[in-house]
Structure formats: C-alpha cells, structure tokens
Scaffold this motif. Structure first.
Motif: not given
Length: 353
Positions: A153-159, A161-176
């Motif tokens: 799924h990270l390969e899927y969204i890497s094209g 605008g997600v230049a660095s997949a290692r910045l991908y976060c879990n949205a189950g806990v967020m401060v907004m």
C-alpha cells in the motif's frame, strides 16, 4: 480547572460500541480531575438507548462529558455509491473534524480499538511544531526497514506525492490543529483526494491524510500509539532502528510503560478467541481487566466473558483428557497448549465489580 477543555473525537458504528465504552473508561481512569474533557462521538444512527448506555462509561467522572454528532451530509453525498473497501464511511469523518467542531481549536482523534495508560491531556498539549497534525509513524515503516522493500500500500501511494514512505503515519491516533487546518483549507484538499479516485485507497482516509499532508505531520513519541512489538521481533531489526524513535519500543514493551496501546490487527479481544494468533494472550490481558471495570454494556460484556471462558475451558478439558494418550512429540505439544490455555484463562480470574 486548568487550561481549555481537552477535546477528543471518536467515530463509531453500533457494532463497535463495546470497545468504545472500554476505550472511554480507560481514558477516564487516567484523566486528571483538574481538567475538563469533552468527548465527541461521531456516529451514523445510534439509538438513544445506546447513547445512554455509553454515558455510563464516564460515570463517576464529572469532569468528563460526552457529546454526539451525526456524520455530515456533505460527506455522505461524496461517499454515496462509492466503494469504501473494508472501511466504514465513519472512518472518513475525521477528514471533516475542523468543520464538525467549529468551537474547537485543537482535537485529539482516537480509534476505538485503543487503551489509554496515560492522561490524554498530555497528548492534547503535544508540540506540533507548526504542523497541522501530529501522529506516530506506522508499523509499515518498520516493515520496510526490515525487508528493504515498501509494503504494497505504500508502493501504491508513493507516486502520489509521498516522496518519503518512511514518514507515513498511523492515523488511528492524531493531534489535529483545527485552527491551522481551517486557515489552510485542509479539508478541501482531503475531500478533493477522496473524490479524485473511484476506487478506495488501500488504507482509506489514512492514506488520504498522509498524501495531503506529506512532510507536514509532526512525528509523536511512539508511546502514544504503541503497536510495534511484532515487527521488532524480526531478525536484525534492533540494528536498523538504532537512533530512531523505534529504538525505545522494546523497553516500552518490557516495562508496559506505553501511554496508549493500539490493538491493531484482525484479532480483537472482544471477538471470539483465536488460539492461533501470537498476540491473543497479550490483547486479552490488556483489554479484559479494563472491560470488567466498565459500567456500560454490562450484560453484553458478561455474555462475552462467558463465551470466552467456555471456549477456553472446553479446549483445556480436551487437551487434559487427551494428554495421557499422546505419545512423544505430540505429548510435548499438547502440554504446551495446556499451559498456554491456563495462562489465557488466568486473565479472567477474579470477581466482577
């Protein structure tokens, strides 16, 4: 009371009311009596009796209040006839948090499959360093570190605008930071991405948030969304995570010192027991003690309790009776299963309050 109210959002369908009640109770148990907490429950057609039952979860905590909001029509129109994949439409409700709660300048979003072991007010006050959102990096990042390849799924969204997949976060806990999100019209970008593709993203709105805000999500300490104990068992992982925030994960696990535990994965401790899952006993041991203290949905929780213990005791009796007739290797394996079942049953020992 010190400081503004701590605003927390949950989104729930009727089938998730029991875990929500337990999550809320864990939040209350670790709340400060010197702060006010406003819990916002976004739903799609809860009945009044279900709302009243949920309100029991905050009984004895006058500084914690519950409010209920319906899923906005604007979002329902976008999702109408659209395939949401394995996710409920309600999960997309957090995309509209800034519009849903116009009086809130800041909000903590929590999935319902979490257990608080710290005061959520601390998370609410996290330094976002000017970013609109703060979140903990996802376990998919660890997987990519261990294998050297991006998960599908990270390969899927890497094209996208997600230049660095290692910045991908879990949205189950967020401060907004809702004020900043309004100023930057973040909602338009989020909904634009949702409408741009007829097929669902692999991880729904989590992917949408990571694409729209790539590089602008402040990483939070992993003890506020702990779900890394499985990936860290992979060979060589300790060296790979050295110097990163994941480095402290093993000590968090050993000392049970996380502030929020996220019950990720297909197995949930309120579902029929799955003896094959390696994390089955851990989830049971964490979730059920809080569930037994939760004053909401007592009848349903007791029914689950009987279902679990009956299944475990039936398996235990089967192995105990068969043990004397099990030769060699089969005897040893059966004895190990007996010990594992006894440990699982120990989770349920004790009286209900």
């Amino acid at each position: 009371m010190k400081g503004p109210p701590v605003s927390v959002m949950f989104a729930v369908t009727p089938s998730w009311l029991i875990p929500l009640a337990v999550a809320i109770r864990s939040l209350c148990l670790h709340s400060s009596p010197h702060r006010n907490y406003e819990l916002h429950i976004v739903h799609q057609g809860l009945e009044k009796r279900q709302m009243k039952e949920l309100e029991k979860a905050v009984s004895g905590y006058p500084h914690v209040s519950l409010g209920f909001s319906m899923l906005p029509e604007k979002l329902l129109r976008i999702l109408n006839g659209r395939d949401c994949g394995r996710f409920s439409p309600l999960t997309y409700g957090r995309l509209l948090a800034a519009d849903l709660f116009p009086r809130c300048d800041r909000l903590v979003y929590l999935d319902v499959d979490v257990l608080l072991n710290g005061d959520v007010a601390e998370l609410y006050g996290a330094d976002l360093q000017g970013a609109p959102v703060g979140a903990v990096r996802d376990c998919a990042v660890l997987e990519s570190m261990g294998t050297g390849q991006l998960p599908a799924h990270l390969e899927y969204i890497s094209g996208m605008g997600v230049a660095s997949a290692r910045l991908y976060c879990n949205a189950g806990v967020m401060v907004m930071d809702l004020r900043k999100m309004r100023e930057e019209e973040t909602e338009d970008r989020l909904l634009g991405l949702l409408e741009s593709r007829p097929e669902p993203f692999p991880y729904g709105d989590q992917d949408i948030i990571n694409i729209a805000l790539h590089g602008r999500i402040t990483p939070l300490p992993i003890n506020w969304n702990y779900h890394f104990q499985f990936e860290l068992h992979h060979a060589g992982m300790a060296e790979l995570v050295s110097g990163t925030e994941f480095e402290e994960a093993p000590s968090l696990f050993e000392t049970r010192s996380w502030k929020l535990f996220h019950l990720v994965g297909d197995y949930k401790p309120w579902l029929p027991p799955d003896m094959e899952k390696t994390y089955h006993r851990l989830y049971l041991a964490l979730w059920w003690p809080v569930a037994r203290q939760t004053p909401a949905f007592r009848r349903e929780l007791r029914a689950l309790y009987r279902q679990f213990t009956h299944a475990l005791r039936s398996r235990l009796r089967h192995h105990l009776w068969s043990l004397p007739f099990s030769p060699g290797r089969k005897f040893r394996k059966r004895r190990e299963k007996i010990k594992a079942l006894q440990r699982r049953l120990a989770v349920f020992d004790g009286l209900w309050p």
